[in-house]
Design a protein around this motif. Structure first.
Motif: not given
Length: 538
Positions: A50-58
């Protein structure tokens, strides 16, 4: 087969396009899209994160640095925070007291900058270091890495006496009485550098691992690193092979430096270390050349004399003939070349050498590293043969304090021209030159989009017309870094078929106030589908 479904994410795919889920299998992104769609594709035993709504970038790709030297910096005398000559002395004495090195051990320090000294804003000298110790040889490199100061014990250990003559492409300074003052620049540094660069493979393994842990904490999943050098390359490669065979934390693309010995370079190539050789984690890249020094040390090679010292144009460390010879030998072995060039004279010189071998295309992806002092015509020359630009926006933090003094306001206004390079369509990638600057990508992004020092000055930014927006900055740190290593089809995007190298950020950097970017933390770093760093409390 191992699989993971990352859900509840704000995953950056491309400008304006984000997805909520990623499906990863065996280190590769297999699908991106809605959670519902990806759950249908996922195997029954998929692990859900669960990423908890966080921003993920390469994963961030640092397109020019020195990973091994970063390990050295983290392990040796750390002088980056010295605000005075007195601080340098205190930090070193505390290091000796804490570490208790064996008598006669060469002690190496990195990061001092005379412009930050509040007591005496001058270069460190041999006498300053002798006042610390005469028992231990001391070799302290300036923040730029192009100038060092040694104490008397180090000079003696290196066999340097008053009769020494500066080599071509270097300088050796003396005091008012003609005595060596311990300051050496560029090619003259070699005998002092070799006092601490001669290490065992075991020592290098430990240093590389230390640096990789720091990279993972920073969200850096790939580095283009200049560690392989003439004279020590076999030991360094042995160390890297051992690290990469045992759970590496970072992918490595070597920028290898051999300009001190053409014969050594030919032996290196004959051993099979040509560009592109290796595997997905450890590959050999282009030849790395240095054609000048640094702006801070006034050794960057300029077309005209320095504004604040008309007696010098800096130091060209290679002749045009030497540059052409290396570029041609590299091309004969299907190897590209990337070149350290800071002054406009150095940039012009390396572009001349590249242009002599190219005709509108750049199949080996030759590049120029740093590209600090430029005018518009020089920038436009990058488009003639599609030359890559490997730049370091973080340099604005220090250099905006000195650039107008060094080169004058007019030339400073067209320098560090990241916005112009982007508008011209140049392949521009970001790096930090770590350990010259810290590997932290967030600070690098901050400088790129705000054109301010890390303390928020100057108000409005230094020539804000050269700002890039956050999308272009992230792309320069990801897909453009992948392009520089011929990996743009497998790395640098969160797309199916790409490596599962990614970073989870504490803030949405795409929507927040750019001036607050430095509030962002790296919460987690994944490389090849495995988390190699997770921040406690995130």
């Amino acid at each position: 087969m191992s699989s993971m479904l990352i859900r509840n994410a704000h995953a950056y795919v491309r400008r304006g396009h984000f997805e909520e889920a990623l499906l990863i299998e065996d280190g590769i992104i297999r699908a991106v899209g809605s959670e519902a769609a990806l759950r249908e594709e996922a195997p029954a035993d998929v692990k859900v994160w669960d990423a908890q709504g966080k921003t993920i970038v390469p994963g961030f790709i640092d397109s020019h640095q020195h990973l091994l030297n970063t390990g050295v910096m983290l392990s040796d005398v750390r002088l980056q925070n010295a605000k005075s000559i007195a601080d340098v002395k205190r930090i070193t004495r505390e290091y000796i007291e804490e570490r208790k090195p064996a008598p006669g051990t060469v002690l190496h320090g990195m990061g001092w900058n005379q412009d930050y000294f509040t007591d005496e804003p001058r270069m460190l000298t041999r006498d300053d270091l002798d006042a610390i110790t005469t028992e231990y040889p001391l070799v302290f490199e300036r923040a730029c890495g192009h100038m060092l100061t040694a104490n008397s014990a180090a000079l003696a250990r290196a066999g340097v006496d008053e009769s020494i003559v500066a080599p071509e492409g270097g300088s050796i300074e003396r005091d008012a009485n003609g005595r060596l003052n311990g300051i050496f620049t560029e090619n003259a540094r070699t005998p002092l550098l070799m006092l601490f660069r001669t290490r065992t493979a075991d020592e290098d393994v430990a240093l590389i691992r230390t640096a990789m842990r720091h990279a993972a904490e920073c969200g850096v999943t790939s580095v283009h690193t200049c560690d392989v050098r003439g004279g020590t390359w076999e030991t360094v490669i042995e160390a890297y092979n051992r690290v990469m065979a045992d759970h590496p934390l970072v992918r490595v693309w070597h920028q290898s430096s051999f300009q001190s010995s053409m014969e050594d370079y030919k032996r290196f190539l004959a051993a099979g270390h040509v560009m592109g050789s290796g595997n997905a984690f450890h590959r050999f890249g282009p030849l790395k050349l240095f054609v000048d020094g640094s702006l801070g040390a006034r050794t960057a090679f300029m077309r005209r004399p320095y504004h604040d010292d008309p007696s010098t144009v800096g130091i060209p460390t290679m002749t045009p003939e030497e540059i052409s010879e290396f570029v041609n030998v590299a091309a004969d072995h299907n190897c590209g070349v990337v070149t350290h060039a800071i002054g406009d004279g150095a940039i012009e010189r390396i572009l001349d050498a590249y242009d002599a071998t190219l005709s509108g295309e750049n199949p080996l992806r030759h590049g120029v590293i740093h590209i600090q002092i430029t005018d518009r015509p020089l920038l436009e020359r990058f488009t003639k043969n599609d030359i890559l630009a490997l730049v370091q926006p973080i340099f604005l933090h220090y250099d905006t304090k000195i650039v107008e003094d060094r080169v004058g306001k007019d030339l400073a206004a067209t320098s560090y021209a990241f916005g112009t390079l982007k508008k011209l369509g140049v392949h521009m990638s970001f790096g930090t030159d770590s350990p010259i600057e810290d590997m932290n990508p967030i600070d690098n992004l901050y400088c790129a989009v705000n054109r301010r020092r890390l303390d928020g000055t100057p108000e409005g930014g230094f020539h804000p017309e050269e700002c890039v927006d956050i999308y272009d900055a992230v792309d320069a740190y990801t897909i453009e870094g992948a392009y520089a290593s011929f990996e743009e089809k497998v790395k640098g995007r969160l797309l199916p078929g790409y490596y599962a190298d990614l970073v989870v950020l504490s803030k949405n950097i795409f929507e927040m106030d750019p001036l607050k970017l430095r509030e962002t933390k790296v919460d987690a770093t994944m490389m090849n589908g495995e988390f190699v760093f997770e921040r406690q409390g995130a």
